[in-house]
Design a protein around this motif. Sequence first.
Motif, PDB file in Angstrom:
ATOM      1  N   ASN A   9       0.860  -1.181   0.000  1.00 32.95           N
ATOM      2  CA  ASN A   9       0.000   0.000   0.000  1.00 32.95           C
ATOM      3  C   ASN A   9       0.902   1.239   0.000  1.00 32.95           C
ATOM      4  N   PRO A  10       1.536   1.533  -1.175  1.00 28.83           N
ATOM      5  CA  PRO A  10       2.488   2.647  -1.218  1.00 28.83           C
ATOM      6  C   PRO A  10       1.813   4.005  -1.075  1.00 28.83           C
ATOM      7  N   ASN A  11       2.583   4.948  -0.589  1.00 25.97           N
ATOM      8  CA  ASN A  11       2.132   6.323  -0.463  1.00 25.97           C
ATOM      9  C   ASN A  11       1.859   6.883  -1.863  1.00 25.97           C
ATOM     10  N   PRO A  12       0.722   7.537  -2.080  1.00 28.74           N
ATOM     11  CA  PRO A  12       0.409   8.088  -3.406  1.00 28.74           C
ATOM     12  C   PRO A  12       1.483   9.044  -3.931  1.00 28.74           C
ATOM     13  N   ASN A  13       2.134   9.775  -3.045  1.00 29.57           N
ATOM     14  CA  ASN A  13       3.205  10.674  -3.490  1.00 29.57           C
ATOM     15  C   ASN A  13       4.413   9.898  -3.989  1.00 29.57           C
ATOM     16  N   ASP A  14       4.703   8.750  -3.373  1.00 28.69           N
ATOM     17  CA  ASP A  14       5.804   7.908  -3.855  1.00 28.69           C
ATOM     18  C   ASP A  14       5.480   7.343  -5.236  1.00 28.69           C
ATOM     19  N   ILE A  15       4.221   7.024  -5.457  1.00 28.76           N
ATOM     20  CA  ILE A  15       3.788   6.530  -6.771  1.00 28.76           C
ATOM     21  C   ILE A  15       3.952   7.623  -7.819  1.00 28.76           C
ATOM     22  N   LYS A  16       3.537   8.843  -7.487  1.00 25.89           N
ATOM     23  CA  LYS A  16       3.661   9.961  -8.431  1.00 25.89           C
ATOM     24  C   LYS A  16       5.121  10.289  -8.714  1.00 25.89           C
ATOM     25  N   LEU A  17       5.948  10.276  -7.668  1.00 28.65           N
ATOM     26  CA  LEU A  17       7.365  10.544  -7.853  1.00 28.65           C
ATOM     27  C   LEU A  17       8.002   9.462  -8.721  1.00 28.65           C
ATOM     28  N   GLY A  18       7.607   8.213  -8.497  1.00 31.28           N
ATOM     29  CA  GLY A  18       8.104   7.115  -9.322  1.00 31.28           C
ATOM     30  C   GLY A  18       7.707   7.273 -10.776  1.00 31.28           C
ATOM     31  N   ALA A  19       6.482   7.741 -11.001  1.00 30.13           N
ATOM     32  CA  ALA A  19       6.023   7.974 -12.375  1.00 30.13           C
ATOM     33  C   ALA A  19       6.845   9.073 -13.040  1.00 30.13           C
ATOM     34  N   ARG A  20       7.210  10.094 -12.277  1.00 35.87           N
ATOM     35  CA  ARG A  20       8.053  11.164 -12.824  1.00 35.87           C
ATOM     36  C   ARG A  20       9.452  10.629 -13.150  1.00 35.87           C
ATOM     37  N   LEU A  27      12.259   9.739 -21.332  1.00 33.58           N
ATOM     38  CA  LEU A  27      12.608  10.883 -22.168  1.00 33.58           C
ATOM     39  C   LEU A  27      14.104  10.908 -22.478  1.00 33.58           C
ATOM     40  N   ALA A  28      14.902  10.408 -21.545  1.00 35.25           N
ATOM     41  CA  ALA A  28      16.350  10.346 -21.759  1.00 35.25           C
ATOM     42  C   ALA A  28      16.743   9.143 -22.619  1.00 35.25           C
ATOM     43  N   GLY A  29      15.765   8.276 -22.915  1.00 38.12           N
ATOM     44  CA  GLY A  29      16.059   7.088 -23.715  1.00 38.12           C
ATOM     45  C   GLY A  29      16.938   6.097 -22.975  1.00 38.12           C
ATOM     46  N   MET A  30      16.777   6.042 -21.661  1.00 38.26           N
ATOM     47  CA  MET A  30      17.635   5.200 -20.837  1.00 38.26           C
ATOM     48  C   MET A  30      16.845   4.019 -20.286  1.00 38.26           C
ATOM     49  N   SER A  31      17.443   2.863 -20.297  1.00 41.21           N
ATOM     50  CA  SER A  31      16.799   1.673 -19.741  1.00 41.21           C
ATOM     51  C   SER A  31      16.923   1.679 -18.220  1.00 41.21           C
ATOM     52  N   GLN A  45      15.681  -2.437  -8.319  1.00 43.03           N
ATOM     53  CA  GLN A  45      15.477  -1.301  -7.406  1.00 43.03           C
ATOM     54  C   GLN A  45      14.860  -0.127  -8.177  1.00 43.03           C
ATOM     55  N   ILE A  46      15.296   0.087  -9.404  1.00 39.89           N
ATOM     56  CA  ILE A  46      14.697   1.146 -10.236  1.00 39.89           C
ATOM     57  C   ILE A  46      13.213   0.850 -10.436  1.00 39.89           C
ATOM     58  N   GLN A  47      12.880  -0.411 -10.708  1.00 42.48           N
ATOM     59  CA  GLN A  47      11.472  -0.793 -10.869  1.00 42.48           C
ATOM     60  C   GLN A  47      10.667  -0.456  -9.613  1.00 42.48           C
ATOM     61  N   TYR A  49      11.363   1.826  -7.359  1.00 47.63           N
ATOM     62  CA  TYR A  49      11.224   3.282  -7.288  1.00 47.63           C
ATOM     63  C   TYR A  49      10.104   3.750  -8.217  1.00 47.63           C
ATOM     64  N   GLU A  50      10.111   3.238  -9.450  1.00 50.89           N
ATOM     65  CA  GLU A  50       9.132   3.692 -10.441  1.00 50.89           C
ATOM     66  C   GLU A  50       7.711   3.289 -10.075  1.00 50.89           C
ATOM     67  N   LYS A  51       7.539   2.180  -9.384  1.00 50.42           N
ATOM     68  CA  LYS A  51       6.207   1.750  -8.942  1.00 50.42           C
ATOM     69  C   LYS A  51       5.786   2.420  -7.645  1.00 50.42           C
ATOM     70  N   GLY A  52       6.741   3.041  -6.956  1.00 50.67           N
ATOM     71  CA  GLY A  52       6.437   3.689  -5.684  1.00 50.67           C
ATOM     72  C   GLY A  52       6.478   2.741  -4.505  1.00 50.67           C
ATOM     73  N   THR A  53       6.890   1.502  -4.723  1.00 49.75           N
ATOM     74  CA  THR A  53       6.930   0.547  -3.610  1.00 49.75           C
ATOM     75  C   THR A  53       8.131   0.784  -2.700  1.00 49.75           C
ATOM     76  N   ASN A  54       9.193   1.388  -3.224  1.00 44.81           N
ATOM     77  CA  ASN A  54      10.329   1.826  -2.411  1.00 44.81           C
ATOM     78  C   ASN A  54      10.474   3.330  -2.555  1.00 44.81           C
ATOM     79  N   ARG A  55      10.721   3.982  -1.457  1.00 46.82           N
ATOM     80  CA  ARG A  55      10.910   5.431  -1.481  1.00 46.82           C
ATOM     81  C   ARG A  55      12.292   5.791  -1.999  1.00 46.82           C
ATOM     82  N   ILE A  56      12.349   6.958  -2.645  1.00 43.94           N
ATOM     83  CA  ILE A  56      13.610   7.462  -3.181  1.00 43.94           C
ATOM     84  C   ILE A  56      14.143   8.499  -2.201  1.00 43.94           C
ATOM     85  N   SER A  57      15.370   8.314  -1.730  1.00 43.00           N
ATOM     86  CA  SER A  57      15.963   9.296  -0.817  1.00 43.00           C
ATOM     87  C   SER A  57      16.275  10.581  -1.574  1.00 43.00           C
ATOM     88  N   ALA A  58      16.439  11.666  -0.831  1.00 46.71           N
ATOM     89  CA  ALA A  58      16.745  12.959  -1.447  1.00 46.71           C
ATOM     90  C   ALA A  58      18.058  12.893  -2.228  1.00 46.71           C
TER      91      ALA A  58
END
Length: 128
Positions: A9-20, A27-31, A45-47, A49-58
Amino acid sequence: MLKKYNSENPNPNDIKLGARLKLARSLAGMSQEKLGSELKITFQQIQKYEKGTNRISASRLIDCARILNQPITFFYEIEEEAKSEQSQSWLDVVQSDHGLRVMKILGNASEAQKDKILRTARIIAEPG
């Protein structure tokens, strides 16, 4: 009382940040593998982050911004987007396969070409 979030049950903000993050990476054409390699972490780990299941540190987010050639504010525009349904639908379009391809085309176009693309898109999008 604050709601408890976890990987199921990830935080909605983590999901949005992951989507960004996913948008910036696309956009960078990077895998995911390449970004993970640059950050010295796994693509899994990137996956997460992108799904919002793990938080991204500052500090990790700053590294992502540098690697993906985006200002750090790119990742924090989620607050403004959340205020508008129209912005959310815009984000959905940009993150789609077609949207990403259009963004790449625009990124490589001259200003004159961008104007032509915009005029053409307006004509095509006109109702009936």
